[in-house]
Structure formats: structure tokens, C-alpha cells
Design a protein around this motif. Structure first.
Motif, PDB file in Angstrom:
ATOM      1  N   GLU A 212     -50.176 -36.823  57.327  1.00 61.64           N
ATOM      2  CA  GLU A 212     -49.211 -36.030  56.557  1.00 61.64           C
ATOM      3  C   GLU A 212     -47.890 -35.940  57.301  1.00 61.64           C
ATOM      4  OE1 GLU A 212     -49.931 -35.313  53.632  1.00 61.64           O
ATOM      5  OE2 GLU A 212     -52.113 -35.441  53.590  1.00 61.64           O
ATOM      6  N   GLY A 214     -43.665 -34.175  57.178  1.00 61.97           N
ATOM      7  CA  GLY A 214     -42.934 -32.982  56.757  1.00 61.97           C
ATOM      8  C   GLY A 214     -42.990 -31.915  57.812  1.00 61.97           C
ATOM      9  N   ASP A 215     -42.443 -30.734  57.476  1.00 63.60           N
ATOM     10  CA  ASP A 215     -42.434 -29.644  58.452  1.00 63.60           C
ATOM     11  C   ASP A 215     -43.831 -29.072  58.596  1.00 63.60           C
ATOM     12  OD1 ASP A 215     -42.932 -28.048  56.265  1.00 63.60           O
ATOM     13  OD2 ASP A 215     -40.949 -27.130  56.209  1.00 63.60           O
ATOM     14  N   ASP A 218     -45.480 -27.745  55.270  1.00 64.80           N
ATOM     15  CA  ASP A 218     -45.676 -28.797  54.266  1.00 64.80           C
ATOM     16  C   ASP A 218     -46.816 -29.726  54.671  1.00 64.80           C
ATOM     17  OD1 ASP A 218     -43.678 -27.776  52.719  1.00 64.80           O
ATOM     18  OD2 ASP A 218     -42.132 -29.172  53.416  1.00 64.80           O
ATOM     19  N   ALA A 222     -50.469 -29.812  52.808  1.00 70.78           N
ATOM     20  CA  ALA A 222     -51.011 -31.031  52.205  1.00 70.78           C
ATOM     21  C   ALA A 222     -52.376 -31.368  52.787  1.00 70.78           C
ATOM     22  CB  ALA A 222     -50.037 -32.191  52.419  1.00 70.78           C
ATOM     23  N   ARG A 238     -48.284 -17.988  52.839  1.00 77.40           N
ATOM     24  CA  ARG A 238     -47.961 -18.436  54.193  1.00 77.40           C
ATOM     25  C   ARG A 238     -47.962 -17.243  55.153  1.00 77.40           C
ATOM     26  NH1 ARG A 238     -43.061 -22.903  53.696  1.00 77.40           N
ATOM     27  NH2 ARG A 238     -44.184 -24.372  52.350  1.00 77.40           N
TER      28      ARG A 238
END
Length: 606
Positions: A212, A214-215, A218, A222, A238
Motif C-alpha cells: 500500500e 500513501g500517508d 491511507d 487500505a 481515526r
């Protein structure tokens, strides 16, 4: 009889040979096939692998093969890797600053002592070599063929210690344990692709997690979506908080998306999957007061702190950790969860809406466009069935089953999270319209939570009313009395005043007025049990909250009471402003949200 009696033989102290030492060590490190998989995948992650393939046969008893594309090992490293307490992870000078998964140098020699081990490895720019170990006997290093990284193959696990095989479970159960281990390690490393295959008969992919990007949130979201399920991430909030150098991040599910067992609770400390009793206790405390007793929260939480503030060397399998300041960590987890849940606003579980739609559809077969009558046909049919104008008043004069408000709500109210009240159904449920769909609210359950939160705020502002006992109750607890006195200030804040009354004895002078007549000694012992389990007690606060909950239940809007439009909208607005309003005091949902697109699909309009 005396030890000087020549008939009594004295025990002789012997030095165990290396093979026996390795088999004994393997009993601690390699408890079952899942333990071997855990050690080998952790080695692959420590080697900087970006992809890891795990192949298993017969639940790990027949074969475990782990292939990675990490940095690899040279021919001179292979014999060292199979020597006890030889490792590239630490230099031994600082055992408190451990940042890798492995650090003891026990896994590979332990595996070689109880199974048939083969290692093939290649460093960048070099040639591949292999080494084999069978029952602790090491073969010479030989050239081999491999493009990059390392392949560790373990066959016939526990063949050298057959008694251990009798304690293993079925192949299916062992495979489930392996899948759980791989899943947790995949969560810990979202950027690494991990695949688990069962190669007992052919090839069956048990788990596949692609890398995966992204930050932090994210990539993690995922990865969790693929491993736990898309529903989890859609119904989670979150969590992000930091205190005194300790940082907590991750996802925690809404209270209405709870589980029937503690099967979806994952903790990671500095990237290491752990099963820590204190952390699980903090998770329960964070959800206290928003979950039913028989429900369990779901969460994947990551704690990061300086390596010297956590000891990872307290368990043979490195499954537990010990914090230098456990109270700080527990307080961070509890406060972060409560703040995240309270600040999430009114959110309904998407699975509840899907359940409503599923129940409405009742499993009916889908009607495709070709099976529907043409629009012109439908129009003619409606015109033919429509009553004559003079009959219409009689047909529509019957009282409706739901009371509909005449006044249309302001447009800006439908843009609010819970929308604008349109009707009250069966004097129990409020139907509200939002810009994107509709909301159905259980008025009694919602008002119950609102009253409960109001009572808790009042108790926090004014303190807990106490009742002084005419004759102080004397309770003998033995050595436990001193431990309870360490928490005397916390208990006093909740209305329970205790004082020392001689060795091992306490005098209880005041109890919370809300509890009425209370059995003091059982209450104190419940508090002690919770302190032993979690390091602190929520038992007394839980009892007070239970009383407030009962008061709120009896003082809230009752089913069968008609509400005006203003009352319904006022209830919706207060729900939007009140923490934890998405579930009642007993953990049940207070509202269900349906999207307009789903409603259209229900009626075949999409």
C-alpha cells in the motif's frame, strides 16, 4: 536418612550438549508452526523485504517456506546465522534500544534443532549459497541458484522431538493460527506485500496483501480494509494522540459496529504485534459506557515510543511488552479512544443500513430492465386504476398510519447530519430527511442517551453526593488493604471514603449516595480484583454510571408519546451536539441512516 548414607546416590551436575540445548530453547521459541512462521517473516521484514511469500503444507507440520526479496546473506554469514545468539540486529551493548523484530539470535538454530532446515540466500552483486541443518547437524555451505533475497525452508517440523507433534492441533487449526500471525504482521507493515499460500494439495491463496502507498492513515486504512474487511474501515474512526513522547494512531470501530467476541482487537508497539493484557484492558475502558456487556470493540491501534521506554525482552515469543510508565500508556489509550468516539459526531453504522435494505428486499430476485413494463404501459395502467375525482375525498379521508408534519422544513436543516424531522411513525420512530437520504431515529433510545450524558455532566460539575455512615464499616482485607489505600484519593472523588484502621483493616466512612444501601466488602473486593487486572479500577464509577443510566431510562421520552415537529427537531439537534449519541446507554443504535441511492435501488429506480 542422612545424605551421608552410601545407599543414597548424589545427583551429578552435567553440561548439556549443544543439540539438547537447542531443543530445549526451541520449546520456548517454537511452540507451534505459527511460531516458526512468525519468526521467519519477522526476519524477512528486518532484512528490508518489500515482498514476502509464505508457503505452508499440512498446517506447517510438513513444510514452511518463506521467500523474501530482502538484503540477503553472504556465504560467510550462513553458518553464523545458525549459531545460537548470533545476530545482525544488535551489538549487545544496549539491550534497551531494540528497534528490530528479532534480536536474540535464537530462531534459526532452534528451528534447525527440531526440523529439517534449508537456507538459500544471495546478497546484491554476489552469488547465491545454501546451507542445510537436519536435527541440529549442519552441512557445509554450497553454491545455489537464486535471483535475490532469501529462501528459508523448514520441513518435517518437530521430527526430532516427536512428542511435541502429539500436542499440535489439526492441520486446519494450525493453518488458522498461521493465517492470524501473517495477518497481524501484514498490518504492521502496510508497505510490504505479503502472500500466504497453502500448498498441501496444489496452491491455494489463503491471504494476499499487496503493498500500500500513501500517508499513514491511507496506507493503513487500505491494508486494514483488505485484512479485516471494508466494513471495518467504513465504520471506524481515526485515532491520533500524543502524550510525553508516546504516540497512538490507528482505527477504532464505532460502538454500534461491535463484535460478539474479542476477535478484532489488534495492538502494535513500535511496529511489533503484541498481545498485552494491559492494552486490552485500556481498550475496554475506552469503550466503557458505550457498549453492551456482551459486546467487544474492534480496533487496530499502533503505539510508538522511544525504544528505551519499552522492554520487548520479557516474553520468550516476544508477544508481550513492559512499559517504563504503564499508567501513561494506559491513560493515553483510554483518553484518546474516548475523545475520538465523543468527537466523531452522530454516525450510524453502514452495516445497519445495509441490514435494513437486505431485510426489505427479503432476498427477492433482481428485476432487470427488460422484465419491467414500458413507461407508457405503466402510465396507462395507473390512469385506468385511478379513482374518479368524486371518489378521491372518500378514499383519502381515512386517518394515515403515520403523522406527517404539514410545514416543510427549512432547507438548511436537511443539510445537517441528522436532517429535518418529517414524520413520527407509531409514536416511536422519527423519520428525518437529509440532503443525501433519510434517517430513522428511535426517540426513546436517543433521548435516553441525551439525559444520561446530561446527568454525567452534572455529576462531574457538582461532584458525587456522599452519605456518611452512622457507624463506619470495618473491613479486613489483609495485605490487600495497603494496595487499596494507594487509590484512596481516586475513590474519594467518587464518593467512597476509606481510612486505615489497624494492620490489614480499613474503615469505610462514606459511600456514594446514589448507590443507596451498598454491600461494602464485596464492592472493595471487586475494586481490588480490577486493580490487579488493569492497574486501576473502574468498578465504582461503573456502578454510579449504571444508576445514572437507569434514571435516564425512566426519565426519557417513552414510546407512544406524540411529539411535535419542534420537539422532534430539537431532539435531532441535541443528538448532533451530544457525544456518543449514536448508541443508547445499553449499546444499541439510536438511529439508522439510509442513502437515497440505496432507497432508489430498493424500488428499482437505479
Amino acid at each position: 536418612m542422612s545424605l551421608d548414607d552410601p545407599k543414597i546416590s548424589r545427583p551429578v551436575i552435567r553440561q548439556l550438549d549443544e543439540a539438547a540445548i537447542n531443543r530445549i530453547a526451541a520449546g520456548e521459541v517454537v511452540e507451534r508452526p505459527a511460531s516458526a512462521v512468525k519468526e521467519l517473516v519477522e526476519n524477512a521484514l528486518d532484512a528490508g523485504a518489500t515482498r514476502v511469500l509464505v508457503e505452508v503444507a499440512q498446517g506447517g507440520k510438513g513444510l514452511i517456506r518463506v521467500t523474501d526479496d530482502g538484503c540477503g546473506m553472504g556465504p560467510e554469514d550462513l553458518p553464523l546465522a545458525l549459531s545460537r545468539h548470533a545476530t545482525s540486529k544488535i551489538d549487545g551493548s544496549d539491550l534497551l534500544n531494540i528497534t528490530s523484530f528479532g534480536f536474540r539470535g535464537e530462531a534459526l538454530p532452534s528451528l534447525g534443532a527440531v526440523g529439517r532446515l534449508r537456507i538459500v540466500s544471495r546478497v546484491a552483486g554476489g552469488d547465491a549459497h545454501e546451507i542445510r541443518v537436519t536435527g541440529g547437524e549442519m552441512s557445509p555451505v554450497r553454491p545455489a541458484a537464486l535471483s535475490r533475497g532469501t529462501v528459508v525452508e523448514l520441513a518435517d517440523l518437530f521430527y526430532a522431538t516427536p512428542a511435541r507433534l502429539k500436542f499440535l492441533r489439526t492441520d486446519r487449526a494450525e493453518m488458522q493460527a498461521i493465517a492470524d500471525v501473517v495477518k497481524r504482521l501484514a498490518m504492521a507493515a502496510p508497505g510490504v506485500g505479503i502472500t500466504l499460500k497453502d500448498v498441501t494439495e496444489g496452491e491455494r491463496v489463503v491471504l494476499r496483501a499487496e503493498p500500500e502507498t500513501g500517508d499513514l492513515f491511507d496506507a493503513l486504512g487500505a491494508r486494514l480494509s483488505g485484512l479485516i474487511g471494508r466494513d471495518f474501515v467504513e465504520n471506524a474512526i481515526r485515532v491520533e494522540a500524543e502524550r510525553e513522547g508516546v504516540r497512538l494512531t490507528g482505527y477504532a470501530a464505532l460502538p454500534v459496529w461491535s463484535r460478539g467476541a474479542a476477535v478484532a482487537q489488534f495492538f502494535f508497539v513500535n511496529g511489533r504485534p503484541v498481545r498485552d493484557k494491559q492494552l486490552y484492558g485500556a481498550l475496554r475502558a475506552g469503550y466503557m459506557d458505550v457498549l453492551a456487556r456482551d459486546r467487544h470493540p474492534a480496533a487496530a491501534l499502533f503505539l510508538d515510543c522511544p525504544a528505551e521506554r519499552v522492554d520487548v525482552n520479557v516474553h520468550p515469543a516476544k508477544a508481550e511488552v513492559r512499559f517504563r510508565d504503564p499508567a501513561l500508556v494506559r491513560g493515553l489509550v483510554v483518553s484518546a479512544l474516548r475523545a475520538a468516539l465523543a468527537g466523531s459526531g452522530p454516525r450510524a453504522s453502514s452495516s445497519l443500513g445495509e441490514a435494513v435494505l437486505g431485510a426489505a428486499l427479503g432476498g427477492a430476485p433482481r428485476v432487470y430492465q427488460m422484465d419491467r413494463p414500458a413507461t407508457a404501459t405503466l402510465t396507462r395502467a395507473r390512469d385506468w386504476q385511478a379513482p374518479a375525482m368524486e371518489e378521491a375525498p372518500a378514499l383519502w379521508s381515512a386517518p394515515p398510519s403515520a403523522r406527517v408534519e404539514d410545514a416543510a422544513p427549512a432547507v438548511e436543516e436537511t443539510a445537517r447530519p441528522l436532517g429535518a424531522a418529517r414524520a413520527q411513525i407509531h409514536e416511536t420512530y422519527i423519520v428525518a430527511q437529509t440532503d443525501s437520504g433519510m434517517v430513522i431515529v428511535d426517540a426513546h433510545a436517543a433521548h435516553e442517551r441525551l439525559v444520561y450524558e446530561r446527568l454525567k455532566r452534572q455529576m462531574a460539575d457538582t461532584g458525587v453526593a456522599r452519605q456518611a455512615l452512622l457507624i463506619p464499616e470495618i473491613v479486613t482485607l489483609g495485605p490487600d488493604a495497603d494496595r487499596l489505600l494507594d487509590h484512596a484519593d481516586d475513590l474519594a472523588a467518587l464518593g467512597l471514603t476509606i481510612e486505615p484502621f489497624g494492620p490489614g483493616t480499613l474503615a469505610v466512612r462514606e459511600t456514594p449516595a446514589l448507590l443507596g444501601a451498598v454491600a461494602v466488602e464485596p464492592l472493595l473486593r471487586d475494586i481490588l480484583d480490577e486493580i490487579d487486572d488493569l492497574g486501576r479500577s473502574e468498578a465504582l464509577k461503573g456502578r454510579l454510571d449504571a444508576v445514572l443510566s437507569r434514571i435516564a431510562c425512566h426519565g426519557s421520552v417513552r414510546s407512544g408519546r406524540r411529539m411535535s415537529a419542534d420537539e422532534m427537531n430539537a431532539l435531532l439537534r441535541e443528538m448532533e451536539a451530544t457525544p456518543n449519541s449514536g448508541q443508547c446507554n445499553h449499546g444499541r443504535p439510536t438511529f439508522v441512516a439510509l442513502k437515497l441511492a440505496d432507497i432508489d435501488r430498493l424500488f428499482g429506480r437505479s
